[in-house]
Design an enzyme around this catalytic site. Structure first.
Site, short mmCIF file in Angstrom:
data_model
loop_
_atom_site.label_atom_id
_atom_site.label_comp_id
_atom_site.label_asym_id
_atom_site.label_seq_id
_atom_site.Cartn_x
_atom_site.Cartn_y
_atom_site.Cartn_z
N SER A 171 3.59 -1.89 10.07
CA SER A 171 5.08 -1.97 10.39
C SER A 171 5.68 -3.20 10.16
O SER A 171 6.87 -3.93 10.64
CB SER A 171 5.56 -1.81 11.82
OG SER A 171 5.23 -0.37 12.26
N ASN A 213 0.98 -1.30 0.17
CA ASN A 213 0.15 -0.02 -0.08
C ASN A 213 1.00 1.15 0.03
O ASN A 213 1.60 1.51 0.92
CB ASN A 213 -0.98 -0.04 1.27
CG ASN A 213 -1.72 1.21 1.45
OD1 ASN A 213 -1.74 2.21 0.49
ND2 ASN A 213 -2.37 1.13 2.51
N HIS A 230 -9.48 1.46 4.98
CA HIS A 230 -8.01 1.60 5.65
C HIS A 230 -8.19 2.56 6.96
O HIS A 230 -8.88 3.47 6.89
CB HIS A 230 -7.10 2.12 4.50
CG HIS A 230 -5.67 2.06 5.28
ND1 HIS A 230 -5.19 2.86 6.10
CD2 HIS A 230 -4.81 1.18 5.21
CE1 HIS A 230 -4.03 2.67 6.38
NE2 HIS A 230 -3.62 1.49 6.03
N GLY A 268 2.87 2.44 10.89
CA GLY A 268 3.73 3.54 10.41
C GLY A 268 4.50 3.90 11.87
O GLY A 268 5.22 4.95 11.83
N GLU A 291 -6.41 4.81 7.96
CA GLU A 291 -6.26 6.33 7.55
C GLU A 291 -7.43 6.98 7.11
O GLU A 291 -7.82 8.14 7.20
CB GLU A 291 -4.93 6.61 6.66
CG GLU A 291 -3.76 6.29 7.43
CD GLU A 291 -2.51 5.57 6.62
OE1 GLU A 291 -2.56 5.68 5.50
OE2 GLU A 291 -1.78 4.93 7.27
N LYS A 294 0.26 4.05 -0.22
CA LYS A 294 -0.68 5.46 0.20
C LYS A 294 -0.40 6.58 -0.58
O LYS A 294 -0.20 6.68 -1.83
CB LYS A 294 -0.05 5.75 1.62
CG LYS A 294 -0.10 4.36 2.58
CD LYS A 294 0.31 4.70 4.14
CE LYS A 294 0.21 3.17 4.71
NZ LYS A 294 0.08 3.31 6.12
N GLU A 307 -5.08 -4.64 10.81
CA GLU A 307 -4.08 -3.64 10.74
C GLU A 307 -4.15 -2.91 12.14
O GLU A 307 -5.13 -1.85 11.93
CB GLU A 307 -4.20 -2.64 9.67
CG GLU A 307 -3.87 -3.17 8.26
CD GLU A 307 -3.29 -2.26 7.22
OE1 GLU A 307 -2.37 -2.65 6.47
OE2 GLU A 307 -3.77 -1.16 7.25
P1 13P Z 1 3.14 0.50 7.57
O1 13P Z 1 3.87 -0.66 7.07
O2 13P Z 1 3.95 1.63 7.03
O3 13P Z 1 3.02 0.59 8.85
O4 13P Z 1 1.77 0.62 7.11
C1 13P Z 1 1.00 -0.33 7.14
C2 13P Z 1 -0.40 -0.05 6.40
O5 13P Z 1 -1.04 0.79 6.77
C3 13P Z 1 -0.67 -0.68 5.15
O6 13P Z 1 -2.00 -0.58 4.86
#
Ligand code: 13P
Length: 252
Positions: A214, A10, A96, A174, A98, A12, A168
């Site tokens: 992560s 992903n 997601h 992150g 976010e 983003k 997640e």
């Molecule tokens: P990270 O791997 O950067 O923690 O992000 C995970 C994520 O949100 C994947 O959709």
């Protein structure tokens, strides 16, 4: 029952077009021989068409990070499932954290999008996960149960089978603070049991549940070794060739 491991990146809101094309050019090359794992990258919707074109002769699929649930019309700024299919997209990330927490997407939005994506023939990757405060308050299972149950309202068994779920935990996204393999396994099993209650054992056993938060080339192998972890949704570590290739290969 054996489920094929599915590793998706992903991206983003990262990578400009030249960077995206350079990345997929190398991924295509270095992952060419991987047959036993499903692989996808999810670029910004602006670039899905060019990325999909570049990957059309490869074993790497393309996903979108979001979609709107209506087919067409006056929905300024939105993109439809038909548009995504038109440009070579196969998967759509939905709900997601976010989008839920920064862009105020609700469980009901996620459900409408899940239904639309399934009706279109695309594969949804439905994300669920608890906040740190919810984990600390001991409400992880309640939160996950409500997200899972609402995401699949009005989803028939035949469609449920096609869904991918991504667990997640928001506190792991992150942050560099990955869930332990046991923490991931515990929630994945809980999710599978919820699916079993509604759809029966066969369907529950066939649904793939990715872990996200992560994931990197050092921790992937141990997490992917858990029986109910069927892949990973990778953020930061999917933006560079080497870690993403290593994550995919750690699933072999
Ligand atoms: P990270 O791997 O950067 O923690 O992000 C995970 C994520 O949100 C994947 O959709």
């Amino acid at each position: 029952m054996s489920r094929r491991i599915f590793i998706a990146g992903n991206w983003k809101m990262n990578l400009l077009l030249v960077e995206a094309l350079e990345l997929v050019g190398k991924l295509k090359e270095q992952l060419r021989d991987v047959k036993a794992v499903d692989i996808a990258v999810c670029p910004s919707s602006v670039y899905v068409q060019q990325v999909a074109k570049s990957l059309s002769d490869s074993n790497i699929g393309v996903g979108a990070q979001n979609v709107y649930y209506r087919e067409k019309g006056a929905f300024t700024g939105e993109v439809s499932t038909g548009m995504l299919i038109d440009v070579g997209v196969k998967y759509v990330i939905l709900g997601h954290s976010e989008r839920r927490h920064i862009l105020n997407e609700t469980n009901e939005d996620v459900n409408l999008k899940t239904q639309a994506v399934l009706a279109s023939g695309l594969t949804p990757i439905v994300c669920v996960g608890e906040l740190l405060a919810e984990r600390e308050a001991g409400t992880t299972e309640l939160v996950i149960k409500s997200q899972i149950e609402s995401a699949f309202v009005n989803v028939a068994a035949a469609d449920m089978k096609k869904c991918v779920i991504a667990y997640e935990p928001v506190w792991a996204i992150g942050t560099g603070k990955v869930a332990t393999p046991d923490q991931a396994e515990e929630v994945h099993l809980f999710i599978r049991n919820l699916i079993e209650k509604k759809y029966g054992k066969d369907i529950a056993e066939s649904v793939r549940i990715q872990y996200g938060g992560s994931v990197n080339d050092e921790n992937a192998k141990e997490i992917l070794a858990k029986p109910n972890v069927d892949g990973a949704l990778v953020g930061g570590a999917s933006l560079k060739v080497e870690p993403f290739v290593k994550i995919v290969k750690s699933a072999l």
